[in-house]
Motif scaffolding. Structure first.
Motif, PDB file in Angstrom:
ATOM      1  N   LEU A 108     -13.164 -14.378  22.489  1.00 31.09           N
ATOM      2  CA  LEU A 108     -12.074 -14.055  21.566  1.00 31.09           C
ATOM      3  C   LEU A 108     -12.499 -14.275  20.112  1.00 31.09           C
ATOM      4  CD1 LEU A 108      -9.028 -15.601  23.482  1.00 31.09           C
ATOM      5  CD2 LEU A 108      -9.739 -13.209  23.394  1.00 31.09           C
ATOM      6  N   SER A 109     -13.224 -15.346  19.864  1.00 27.72           N
ATOM      7  CA  SER A 109     -13.656 -15.645  18.487  1.00 27.72           C
ATOM      8  C   SER A 109     -14.707 -14.642  18.014  1.00 27.72           C
ATOM      9  CB  SER A 109     -14.219 -17.065  18.407  1.00 27.72           C
ATOM     10  OG  SER A 109     -13.248 -18.027  18.780  1.00 27.72           O
ATOM     11  N   GLY A 110     -15.670 -14.331  18.872  1.00 27.68           N
ATOM     12  CA  GLY A 110     -16.703 -13.381  18.491  1.00 27.68           C
ATOM     13  C   GLY A 110     -16.144 -12.003  18.215  1.00 27.68           C
ATOM     14  N   ALA A 111     -15.192 -11.572  19.042  1.00 24.40           N
ATOM     15  CA  ALA A 111     -14.566 -10.268  18.823  1.00 24.40           C
ATOM     16  C   ALA A 111     -13.746 -10.246  17.540  1.00 24.40           C
ATOM     17  CB  ALA A 111     -13.683  -9.911  20.021  1.00 24.40           C
ATOM     18  N   ALA A 162      -2.269 -13.248  20.864  1.00 23.67           N
ATOM     19  CA  ALA A 162      -1.014 -13.448  21.583  1.00 23.67           C
ATOM     20  C   ALA A 162      -0.247 -12.134  21.740  1.00 23.67           C
ATOM     21  CB  ALA A 162      -0.152 -14.469  20.840  1.00 23.67           C
ATOM     22  N   THR A 163      -0.216 -11.315  20.692  1.00 20.34           N
ATOM     23  CA  THR A 163       0.465 -10.022  20.775  1.00 20.34           C
ATOM     24  C   THR A 163      -0.236  -9.104  21.770  1.00 20.34           C
ATOM     25  OG1 THR A 163       1.130 -10.231  18.457  1.00 20.34           O
ATOM     26  CG2 THR A 163       1.274  -8.038  19.432  1.00 20.34           C
ATOM     27  N   ALA A 164      -1.563  -9.153  21.795  1.00 24.37           N
ATOM     28  CA  ALA A 164      -2.317  -8.334  22.745  1.00 24.37           C
ATOM     29  C   ALA A 164      -2.004  -8.711  24.190  1.00 24.37           C
ATOM     30  CB  ALA A 164      -3.809  -8.470  22.479  1.00 24.37           C
ATOM     31  N   SER A 165      -1.541  -9.941  24.404  1.00 18.69           N
ATOM     32  CA  SER A 165      -1.266 -10.398  25.761  1.00 18.69           C
ATOM     33  C   SER A 165      -0.199  -9.560  26.447  1.00 18.69           C
ATOM     34  CB  SER A 165      -0.829 -11.872  25.743  1.00 18.69           C
ATOM     35  OG  SER A 165      -1.822 -12.692  25.161  1.00 18.69           O
ATOM     36  N   TRP A 166       0.789  -9.092  25.678  1.00 19.20           N
ATOM     37  CA  TRP A 166       1.844  -8.285  26.297  1.00 19.20           C
ATOM     38  C   TRP A 166       1.813  -6.820  25.849  1.00 19.20           C
ATOM     39  CZ3 TRP A 166       3.505 -12.341  22.947  1.00 19.20           C
ATOM     40  CH2 TRP A 166       3.967 -11.931  21.712  1.00 19.20           C
ATOM     41  N   THR A 167       0.710  -6.401  25.260  1.00 19.46           N
ATOM     42  CA  THR A 167       0.538  -5.006  24.876  1.00 19.46           C
ATOM     43  C   THR A 167      -0.210  -4.288  25.986  1.00 19.46           C
ATOM     44  OG1 THR A 167       0.423  -5.644  22.550  1.00 19.46           O
ATOM     45  CG2 THR A 167      -0.375  -3.447  23.123  1.00 19.46           C
ATOM     46  N   THR A 241       0.335 -21.408  14.527  1.00 17.70           N
ATOM     47  CA  THR A 241      -1.013 -21.341  15.080  1.00 17.70           C
ATOM     48  C   THR A 241      -1.060 -21.984  16.461  1.00 17.70           C
ATOM     49  OG1 THR A 241      -1.940 -21.430  12.840  1.00 17.70           O
ATOM     50  CG2 THR A 241      -3.432 -21.910  14.670  1.00 17.70           C
ATOM     51  N   ALA A 242      -0.396 -23.137  16.598  1.00 15.46           N
ATOM     52  CA  ALA A 242      -0.357 -23.821  17.885  1.00 15.46           C
ATOM     53  C   ALA A 242       0.375 -22.976  18.925  1.00 15.46           C
ATOM     54  CB  ALA A 242       0.320 -25.184  17.732  1.00 15.46           C
ATOM     55  N   VAL A 243       1.477 -22.354  18.540  1.00 13.53           N
ATOM     56  CA  VAL A 243       2.216 -21.475  19.456  1.00 13.53           C
ATOM     57  C   VAL A 243       1.340 -20.318  19.913  1.00 13.53           C
ATOM     58  CG1 VAL A 243       4.122 -19.822  19.595  1.00 13.53           C
ATOM     59  CG2 VAL A 243       4.510 -22.092  18.604  1.00 13.53           C
ATOM     60  N   ALA A 244       0.596 -19.729  18.969  1.00 11.72           N
ATOM     61  CA  ALA A 244      -0.277 -18.608  19.309  1.00 11.72           C
ATOM     62  C   ALA A 244      -1.362 -19.040  20.293  1.00 11.72           C
ATOM     63  CB  ALA A 244      -0.905 -18.035  18.040  1.00 11.72           C
ATOM     64  N   VAL A 245      -1.993 -20.188  20.034  1.00 15.69           N
ATOM     65  CA  VAL A 245      -3.041 -20.689  20.930  1.00 15.69           C
ATOM     66  C   VAL A 245      -2.474 -20.975  22.319  1.00 15.69           C
ATOM     67  CG1 VAL A 245      -4.632 -22.602  21.353  1.00 15.69           C
ATOM     68  CG2 VAL A 245      -4.456 -21.605  19.074  1.00 15.69           C
ATOM     69  N   PHE A 246      -1.309 -21.588  22.374  1.00 19.65           N
ATOM     70  CA  PHE A 246      -0.669 -21.880  23.661  1.00 19.65           C
ATOM     71  C   PHE A 246      -0.372 -20.591  24.411  1.00 19.65           C
ATOM     72  CE2 PHE A 246       3.206 -22.445  26.203  1.00 19.65           C
ATOM     73  CZ  PHE A 246       2.811 -23.482  27.043  1.00 19.65           C
ATOM     74  N   ALA A 247       0.170 -19.591  23.705  1.00 15.45           N
ATOM     75  CA  ALA A 247       0.498 -18.317  24.359  1.00 15.45           C
ATOM     76  C   ALA A 247      -0.753 -17.626  24.883  1.00 15.45           C
ATOM     77  CB  ALA A 247       1.229 -17.410  23.366  1.00 15.45           C
ATOM     78  N   VAL A 248      -1.838 -17.687  24.123  1.00 10.97           N
ATOM     79  CA  VAL A 248      -3.083 -17.054  24.563  1.00 10.97           C
ATOM     80  C   VAL A 248      -3.630 -17.754  25.802  1.00 10.97           C
ATOM     81  CG1 VAL A 248      -5.482 -16.614  23.930  1.00 10.97           C
ATOM     82  CG2 VAL A 248      -3.662 -16.151  22.294  1.00 10.97           C
ATOM     83  N   ARG A 250      -2.023 -19.326  28.054  1.00 13.30           N
ATOM     84  CA  ARG A 250      -1.172 -19.121  29.219  1.00 13.30           C
ATOM     85  C   ARG A 250      -1.031 -17.662  29.643  1.00 13.30           C
ATOM     86  NH1 ARG A 250       2.368 -23.275  30.531  1.00 13.30           N
ATOM     87  NH2 ARG A 250       2.874 -21.877  32.267  1.00 13.30           N
ATOM     88  N   ARG A 251      -1.094 -16.734  28.678  1.00 15.15           N
ATOM     89  CA  ARG A 251      -0.677 -15.362  28.972  1.00 15.15           C
ATOM     90  C   ARG A 251      -1.739 -14.296  28.745  1.00 15.15           C
ATOM     91  NH1 ARG A 251       3.867 -14.402  31.647  1.00 15.15           N
ATOM     92  NH2 ARG A 251       4.148 -12.480  30.454  1.00 15.15           N
ATOM     93  N   PHE A 252      -2.859 -14.638  28.115  1.00 15.05           N
ATOM     94  CA  PHE A 252      -3.818 -13.582  27.775  1.00 15.05           C
ATOM     95  C   PHE A 252      -4.377 -12.947  29.039  1.00 15.05           C
ATOM     96  CE2 PHE A 252      -7.783 -11.686  26.327  1.00 15.05           C
ATOM     97  CZ  PHE A 252      -7.371 -11.056  25.164  1.00 15.05           C
TER      98      PHE A 252
END
Length: 258
Positions: A108-111, A162-167, A241-248, A250-252
């Motif tokens: 994820l970081s490299g991309a 996080a947005t990509a997780s449900w796209t 930022t913490a919410v985004a990391v948590f969502a990724v 759990r849901r990515f």
């Protein structure tokens, strides 16, 4: 027999180079990410002429410069990365990368690196341009502006994943970032300072993801951001930022969505 070892930094750099090549071939992403953020500040400058910025204690430059940074984060980083993650997932690129040495965070970081570095360079260019064209003095608290910019880059990349997780598809990746982008442009003080909003509405808008970035960057130039307000903005940015990391975590999704 010699054994070749790799490092996380080296693996991410290799992935970032490959992603940069792919990004360079995507003309629509280049236009949206590179040119749109350079044009939108002109609209903010025009809108500033119609507002009583003195009531908010701001000059046109102090409105336009943080807005320019916000546009770059939204278009060059957030929106671009949503498309990158979704398209690479649907093409099974992410799934194949997981079978090698790369760890999930490295993938994820490299991309994200090409878009993040593009956003950083674009922000610096816009800051220099706004300072020169709008007759802005040197920032009174540069550490706040630097902190806001760095937090914005990290948060935008996290929210993109996080947005990509449900796209679901590459086509829908052009739509799913829109709610956050429109909410940020209208409610994060980019077009209209929050000081001109009704108090109750301003309090709600202060909780939007990009508001603390705009607040810190603007405060870096004006120098009138109190320690309490700066800590409040920092807390909101870190919370998102913490919410985004948590969502990724759990849901990515690493495989195509069916």
């Amino acid at each position: 027999m010699s054994i070749t070892t790799t490092t996380p930094a080296g693996r991410m750099a290799s992935l970032a180079r490959a992603e940069l090549i792919l990004l360079g071939r995507n003309k629509s992403a280049l236009v949206a990410g590179l040119f749109v953020p350079l044009v939108l500040p002109v609209s903010v400058r025009s809108a500033a002429e119609e507002m009583d910025l003195a009531e908010a204690g701001l000059t046109p430059g102090e409105l336009v410069l943080p807005a320019a940074v916000g546009f770059s984060l939204l278009f060059a980083v957030y929106s671009t990365l949503v498309g990158v993650y979704v398209v690479r997932r649907e093409e099974l690129v992410l799934k194949r990368l997981r079978t090698g040495e790369l760890r999930d965070a490295e993938i994820l970081s490299g991309a994200a690196l090409p878009a993040v570095l593009t956003g950083l360079l674009q922000c610096l260019l816009l800051i220099v341009g706004c300072a020169a064209l709008l007759d802005l003095s040197a920032p009174s608290a540069p550490h706040l502006a630097v902190l806001g910019l760095l937090l914005g880059l990290v948060m935008s990349a996290g929210l993109a994943a996080a947005t990509a997780s449900w796209t679901r598809t590459g086509e829908s990746a052009q739509v799913t970032p829109m709610p956050l982008m429109f909410a940020s442009m209208l409610g994060s003080g980019m077009f209209v300072p929050l000081e001109l909003f009704p108090d109750r509405l301003a309090s709600v808008c202060e909780l939007l993801p990009l508001t603390p970035v705009v607040t810190l960057v603007r405060g870096g130039w004006t120098g009138d951001l109190s320690a309490g307000d700066a800590l409040g903005a920092l807390a909101v940015a870190l919370a998102w930022t913490a919410v985004a990391v948590f969502a990724v975590r759990r849901r990515f999704r690493w495989e195509p969505r069916r």
